[in-house]
Scaffold this motif. Structure first.
Motif, PDB file in Angstrom:
ATOM      1  N   GLY A  94      45.778  46.048  43.849  1.00 19.97           N
ATOM      2  CA  GLY A  94      47.128  45.902  43.841  1.00 19.97           C
ATOM      3  C   GLY A  94      47.872  44.915  43.187  1.00 19.97           C
ATOM      4  O   GLY A  94      49.034  44.829  43.212  1.00 19.97           O
ATOM      5  N   SER A  95      47.048  43.918  43.028  1.00 21.56           N
ATOM      6  CA  SER A  95      47.490  42.587  42.258  1.00 21.56           C
ATOM      7  C   SER A  95      47.905  42.833  40.839  1.00 21.56           C
ATOM      8  O   SER A  95      47.438  43.905  40.117  1.00 21.56           O
ATOM      9  CB  SER A  95      46.423  41.646  41.903  1.00 21.56           C
ATOM     10  N   VAL A  96      48.965  42.313  40.628  1.00 18.67           N
ATOM     11  CA  VAL A  96      49.727  42.501  39.117  1.00 18.67           C
ATOM     12  C   VAL A  96      49.244  41.303  38.210  1.00 18.67           C
ATOM     13  O   VAL A  96      49.093  40.031  38.331  1.00 18.67           O
ATOM     14  CB  VAL A  96      51.241  42.293  39.179  1.00 18.67           C
ATOM     15  N   VAL A  97      48.610  41.877  37.127  1.00 16.09           N
ATOM     16  CA  VAL A  97      47.923  40.828  36.036  1.00 16.09           C
ATOM     17  C   VAL A  97      48.131  41.157  34.769  1.00 16.09           C
ATOM     18  O   VAL A  97      48.835  42.153  34.253  1.00 16.09           O
ATOM     19  CB  VAL A  97      46.291  41.192  36.200  1.00 16.09           C
ATOM     20  N   SER A  98      47.980  40.146  33.749  1.00 16.43           N
ATOM     21  CA  SER A  98      48.279  40.283  32.450  1.00 16.43           C
ATOM     22  C   SER A  98      46.886  39.936  31.851  1.00 16.43           C
ATOM     23  O   SER A  98      45.751  39.575  32.473  1.00 16.43           O
ATOM     24  CB  SER A  98      49.159  39.148  31.820  1.00 16.43           C
ATOM     25  N   VAL A 128      46.088  46.205  39.461  1.00 16.56           N
ATOM     26  CA  VAL A 128      44.742  46.541  39.404  1.00 16.56           C
ATOM     27  C   VAL A 128      44.657  47.516  40.403  1.00 16.56           C
ATOM     28  O   VAL A 128      44.946  47.354  41.366  1.00 16.56           O
ATOM     29  CB  VAL A 128      43.901  45.101  39.623  1.00 16.56           C
ATOM     30  N   VAL A 129      43.759  48.835  40.162  1.00 13.76           N
ATOM     31  CA  VAL A 129      43.403  49.783  40.921  1.00 13.76           C
ATOM     32  C   VAL A 129      41.978  50.104  40.793  1.00 13.76           C
ATOM     33  O   VAL A 129      41.282  50.270  39.817  1.00 13.76           O
ATOM     34  CB  VAL A 129      44.283  51.187  40.230  1.00 13.76           C
ATOM     35  N   VAL A 130      41.310  50.064  42.101  1.00 17.47           N
ATOM     36  CA  VAL A 130      39.889  50.124  42.251  1.00 17.47           C
ATOM     37  C   VAL A 130      39.948  51.545  42.930  1.00 17.47           C
ATOM     38  O   VAL A 130      40.342  51.638  44.117  1.00 17.47           O
ATOM     39  CB  VAL A 130      39.369  49.144  43.141  1.00 17.47           C
TER      40      VAL A 130
END
Length: 181
Positions: A94-98, A128-130
């Motif tokens: 669920g984190s937003v990353v670049s 990020v989706v796991v």
């Protein structure tokens, strides 16, 4: 029997089988040792490593100003950096990353292609989706994950690796999974 040694005589009697005396061994009590638990470290904000496709043979890279999954995932793997868009701490589901490699950012376009950019904007941010994990699960090295763009499409390594990257899939299946190591 009698034996003469250096001018003196000694007498020894044979009284039975030869007995070998071993030195006394002290037995130490067993100490309980906790088994080692193999825990892979979590991926932190600004983690630099090798981003590979689901088969772990192809590395994601920037080549001639385009993103692809044709790199070799061996010792000379291109370095890719996952950076949290906001906040500190480890990267979680669920984190937003670049995603950055070679100084270029991964940018998902509305038409489903990916391009390179130099500044972070909304199209350069991915969730990020796991698969099979709840929101908030720590992302660890070697764990498979998917990247969902702002346009709600998943990043895919075409042909499962060995092809270009696109961001045009509605669901995260095998070709849409990546690992960091």
């Amino acid at each position: 029997s009698k034996a003469k040694l250096g001018g003196t005589s000694t007498t020894t009697a044979h009284t039975g089988p030869k007995v070998t005396v071993r030195p006394k061994v002290t037995v130490r009590p067993k100490v309980s040792v906790r088994p080692k638990v193999s825990v892979r470290p979590s991926i932190q904000r600004g983690f630099a490593g090798c981003l590979t496709t689901h088969n772990r043979r192809n590395a994601v890279r920037v080549y001639r100003n385009k993103w692809d999954a044709r790199g070799r995932a061996g010792k000379r793997c291109p370095v890719t950096v996952l950076t949290l868009a906001a906040g500190r701490g480890p990267i979680k589901t669920g984190s937003v990353v670049s995603v950055r490699s070679g100084g270029k950012l991964l940018s998902a376009q509305p038409n489903g292609t990916v391009q390179t950019r130099t500044k972070v904007g909304p199209w350069e941010r991915f969730v990020v989706v796991v698969p099979g994990k709840r929101r908030g699960t720590l992302l660890r090295k070697g764990m498979a994950f998917s990247l969902r763009s702002t346009h709600r499409k998943y990043v895919v390594a075409e042909r499962g690796g060995g092809g270009v990257l696109n961001a045009n899939r509605r669901a995260a299946k095998t070709w849409e999974r990546f690992t960091m190591r």
